[in-house]
Design an enzyme around this catalytic site. Sequence first.
Site, PDB file in Angstrom:
ATOM      1  N   GLY A  66       0.814  -1.206   0.000  1.00 25.23           N
ATOM      2  CA  GLY A  66       0.000   0.000   0.000  1.00 25.23           C
ATOM      3  C   GLY A  66       0.845   1.252   0.000  1.00 25.23           C
ATOM      4  N   SER A  67       0.263   2.301   0.532  1.00 20.58           N
ATOM      5  CA  SER A  67       0.877   3.628   0.468  1.00 20.58           C
ATOM      6  C   SER A  67       1.872   3.852   1.598  1.00 20.58           C
ATOM      7  CB  SER A  67      -0.216   4.687   0.562  1.00 20.58           C
ATOM      8  OG  SER A  67      -0.737   4.718   1.873  1.00 20.58           O
ATOM      9  N   SER A  68       2.462   5.031   1.569  1.00 16.75           N
ATOM     10  CA  SER A  68       3.395   5.400   2.632  1.00 16.75           C
ATOM     11  C   SER A  68       2.674   5.636   3.956  1.00 16.75           C
ATOM     12  CB  SER A  68       4.190   6.643   2.220  1.00 16.75           C
ATOM     13  OG  SER A  68       3.297   7.702   1.953  1.00 16.75           O
ATOM     14  N   GLY A  69       1.352   5.637   3.955  1.00 19.82           N
ATOM     15  CA  GLY A  69       0.573   5.763   5.182  1.00 19.82           C
ATOM     16  C   GLY A  69       0.705   4.553   6.095  1.00 19.82           C
ATOM     17  N   LYS A  95       8.497   1.184   3.548  1.00 17.45           N
ATOM     18  CA  LYS A  95       7.249   1.182   4.335  1.00 17.45           C
ATOM     19  C   LYS A  95       7.374   0.299   5.562  1.00 17.45           C
ATOM     20  CE  LYS A  95       4.674   0.122   0.712  1.00 17.45           C
ATOM     21  NZ  LYS A  95       5.037   0.621  -0.569  1.00 17.45           N
TER      22      LYS A  95
END
Length: 140
Positions: A66-69, A95
């Site tokens: 997924g994202s850097s979140g 990540k």
Amino acid sequence: MSDDVRELRGRPIVPGVATARALVSPETISGWGGIDPTTGTIIERRHPLAGVCFADTVLVFPGAKGSSGWSGFFQSTRLLGTAPAAMLFTTVTTKAVLGAVVTRVPTISELDHDPVSVIRTGDLVEVDADRGIARILERA
């Protein structure tokens, strides 16, 4: 699974020592939209562990997706008291590493055996990330 392997050696990511029951995910875990940081539960609908809580476990998984979140959501688990006790993952990504650092739990990666194949959910595992050693103390 290899029952004869009881010790895995790898690269320490975050120092520390923790002992807890393992939760093994056969698939990568998404942070943003994949976990509920207030409960420490995997909520990704199609994930094989959807609905399972990882708080206070040795979370064994292939890596982050997924994202850097991802790191922000795992940092929230630390702040909310729902973080895993330790983490073992196979694929090093920014990540996953940043997530481990901000979660501040003992973490090892790049192990000499695939932890997803060797460790079973419910095994009692000691993660000594000071030395880069994960030991299966008791089989589930």
